[in-house]
Write an enzyme that holds these catalytic residues in place. Structure first.
Site, PDB file in Angstrom:
ATOM      1  N   GLU A  43       0.840  -1.204   0.000  1.00  0.00           N
ATOM      2  CA  GLU A  43       0.000   0.000   0.000  1.00  0.00           C
ATOM      3  C   GLU A  43       0.872   1.250   0.000  1.00  0.00           C
ATOM      4  O   GLU A  43       1.955   1.273   0.592  1.00  0.00           O
ATOM      5  CB  GLU A  43      -0.888   0.026   1.244  1.00  0.00           C
ATOM      6  CG  GLU A  43      -2.085  -0.883   1.167  1.00  0.00           C
ATOM      7  CD  GLU A  43      -2.985  -0.737   2.387  1.00  0.00           C
ATOM      8  OE1 GLU A  43      -2.804   0.213   3.178  1.00  0.00           O
ATOM      9  OE2 GLU A  43      -3.863  -1.601   2.558  1.00  0.00           O
ATOM     10  N   ASP A 171       1.230   2.983 -38.234  1.00  0.00           N
ATOM     11  CA  ASP A 171      -0.107   2.370 -38.304  1.00  0.00           C
ATOM     12  C   ASP A 171      -1.103   3.466 -38.658  1.00  0.00           C
ATOM     13  O   ASP A 171      -0.753   4.658 -38.687  1.00  0.00           O
ATOM     14  CB  ASP A 171      -0.473   1.630 -37.008  1.00  0.00           C
ATOM     15  CG  ASP A 171      -0.375   2.502 -35.774  1.00  0.00           C
ATOM     16  OD1 ASP A 171      -0.575   3.740 -35.889  1.00  0.00           O
ATOM     17  OD2 ASP A 171      -0.118   1.970 -34.679  1.00  0.00           O
ATOM     18  N   LYS A 194      -1.065  -1.764 -40.179  1.00  0.00           N
ATOM     19  CA  LYS A 194      -0.553  -2.708 -39.169  1.00  0.00           C
ATOM     20  C   LYS A 194      -1.703  -3.471 -38.536  1.00  0.00           C
ATOM     21  O   LYS A 194      -2.768  -2.904 -38.304  1.00  0.00           O
ATOM     22  CB  LYS A 194       0.200  -1.896 -38.096  1.00  0.00           C
ATOM     23  CG  LYS A 194       0.587  -2.655 -36.858  1.00  0.00           C
ATOM     24  CD  LYS A 194       1.162  -1.718 -35.789  1.00  0.00           C
ATOM     25  CE  LYS A 194       0.155  -1.418 -34.701  1.00  0.00           C
ATOM     26  NZ  LYS A 194       0.684  -0.568 -33.615  1.00  0.00           N
ATOM     27  N   ASP A 220       5.371   8.204 -33.961  1.00  0.00           N
ATOM     28  CA  ASP A 220       4.255   7.539 -33.295  1.00  0.00           C
ATOM     29  C   ASP A 220       3.975   8.261 -31.986  1.00  0.00           C
ATOM     30  O   ASP A 220       4.812   9.033 -31.492  1.00  0.00           O
ATOM     31  CB  ASP A 220       4.601   6.063 -33.034  1.00  0.00           C
ATOM     32  CG  ASP A 220       3.357   5.177 -32.993  1.00  0.00           C
ATOM     33  OD1 ASP A 220       2.233   5.714 -32.933  1.00  0.00           O
ATOM     34  OD2 ASP A 220       3.516   3.942 -33.016  1.00  0.00           O
ATOM     35  N   THR A 225       7.032  -1.904 -26.799  1.00  0.00           N
ATOM     36  CA  THR A 225       8.062  -2.942 -27.014  1.00  0.00           C
ATOM     37  C   THR A 225       8.966  -2.634 -28.193  1.00  0.00           C
ATOM     38  O   THR A 225       9.968  -3.319 -28.402  1.00  0.00           O
ATOM     39  CB  THR A 225       7.398  -4.296 -27.299  1.00  0.00           C
ATOM     40  OG1 THR A 225       6.677  -4.207 -28.543  1.00  0.00           O
ATOM     41  CG2 THR A 225       6.437  -4.702 -26.196  1.00  0.00           C
TER      42      THR A 225
HETATM   43  C1  R5P Z   1      -0.632   1.765 -30.899  1.00  0.00           C
HETATM   44  O1  R5P Z   1      -1.459   1.911 -31.759  1.00  0.00           O
HETATM   45  C2  R5P Z   1       0.360   2.837 -30.526  1.00  0.00           C
HETATM   46  O2  R5P Z   1       0.178   4.000 -31.250  1.00  0.00           O
HETATM   47  C3  R5P Z   1       1.779   2.351 -30.723  1.00  0.00           C
HETATM   48  O3  R5P Z   1       2.013   2.132 -32.091  1.00  0.00           O
HETATM   49  C4  R5P Z   1       2.024   1.070 -29.983  1.00  0.00           C
HETATM   50  O4  R5P Z   1       1.456   1.120 -28.715  1.00  0.00           O
HETATM   51  C5  R5P Z   1       3.495   0.800 -29.870  1.00  0.00           C
HETATM   52  O5  R5P Z   1       3.645  -0.405 -29.166  1.00  0.00           O
HETATM   53  P1  R5P Z   1       4.880  -1.337 -29.476  1.00  0.00           P
HETATM   54  O6  R5P Z   1       6.108  -0.489 -29.380  1.00  0.00           O
HETATM   55  O7  R5P Z   1       4.821  -2.401 -28.431  1.00  0.00           O
HETATM   56  O8  R5P Z   1       4.677  -1.909 -30.838  1.00  0.00           O
END
Ligand code: R5P
Length: 307
Positions: A43, A171, A194, A220, A225
């Site tokens: 906590e 994406d 994507k 982005d 990850t």
């Molecule tokens: C998802 O649509 C976000 O905009 C990022 O593209 C995503 O969260 C990136 O995650 P990762 O680096 O794990 O691919």
């Protein structure tokens, strides 16, 4: 609302003390003391200094140890309210759970709405967020949401860009963000289609736009990850782009395999902000959000920023 003293009070969460200190330095004010006690069962019990009758900004990001940070933020908001703050604003540079802004499969809830409700329920009368994953956040929070963007800051740091560069949205969700970078940098945009297979796996399927012979700048809202950037980079290379690339994201979480991914990709420059403190194992340039947040707080509180 009747807040007589326009000088804001900044309450720092423990997640990002450097950012909080920079914001306070730019505003020329001292932070409110905040102590965090951790009990043996996990906590948390934070306590805040004097906030009575003041316009208070609780600065707590939610990247990294997300649940501890979220819980600490909620408890700090509640403490400020119960200690008589005149108005409480949650400043959450990275808003976790924003990717769960809709149900994408059977049996799911909507995590972004749950977190928004928790913040408001704990006492946040306003919310400041930086490039949230979903613009729908503003509609989920039943109070004022100030959405600010790191794009100006990151685009400035990307200059000068190679003359043959192309902005790549990894994406469809990043396409609008890429357009905003394009407006700053006067570059064409390509968009990757994507599919997310799981929390750790994505597949980049198609590329709309011409990248042949060009230097990709992948932009982005966040890197988790690194799988999304990696898939986009490979698709661009297959489509004839230069192997070397640049990457810019508002939030660098660098979870799981991200250090290994960025250790292998031929990334010439990797830029993120300090919304989340990046691990030392990733060679990244960090552009501070402090001027942007200081200006935002100065504007919201009615004081002038020195930044
Ligand atoms: C998802 O649509 C976000 O905009 C990022 O593209 C995503 O969260 C990136 O995650 P990762 O680096 O794990 O691919």
């Amino acid at each position: 609302m009747g807040i007589e003293n326009a000088v804001p009070r900044i309450v720092p969460g423990s997640a990002n003390p450097t950012l909080a200190a920079r914001v306070c330095a730019l505003l020329g004010i001292e932070q409110v003391a905040a102590a965090l006690e951790r009990f043996p069962d996990g906590e948390l019990r934070p306590a805040v200094g004097d906030v009575r009758d003041r316009d208070v900004y609780v600065l707590g990001t939610t990247g990294g140890h997300v649940h501890d940070q979220l819980m600490e933020l909620l408890l700090l908001l509640d403490a400020c309210r119960r200690c008589g703050a005149a108005r409480v604003t949650a400043v959450v540079p990275y808003f976790a759970y924003a990717r769960q802004d809709r149900r994408t499969g059977p049996g799911q809830g909507i995590g972004a709405k749950v977190v928004a409700d928790l913040l408001v329920g704990a006492g946040a009368q306003r919310l400041v967020v930086v490039d949230p994953h979903t613009q729908a956040l503003a509609a989920m929070v039943p109070s004022v949401v100030e959405t600010v963007s790191a794009v100006d800051t990151l685009a400035a740091a990307l200059r000068p860009v190679p003359p043959d560069a192309v902005l790549v949205a990894p994406d469809l969700g990043a396409a609008k963000l890429a357009e905003r970078y394009a407006a700053h940098l006067d570059l064409p945009v390509a968009v990757v289609r994507k599919t997310r297979l799981s929390g750790t796996a994505v597949r980049a399927e198609r590329l709309a736009g011409d990248v042949a012979g060009r230097h990709p700048i992948v932009v982005d809202d966040m890197i988790s990850t690194g799988g999304t950037v990696e898939a986009a980079a490979r698709l661009c290379a297959d489509a004839g782009a230069t192997e070397e690339l640049t990457v810019a994201a508002s939030h660098g979480l660098f979870c799981g395999s991200a250090p290994a991914v960025f250790g292998e990709l031929p990334v010439k420059r990797l830029l993120v902000t300090d919304s989340v403190t990046p691990p030392e194992s990733v060679p990244v340039r960090v552009c501070s959000l402090a001027p942007l947040l200081a200006d935002t707080i100065a504007r919201l509180s009615g004081m002038r920023s020195r930044s």
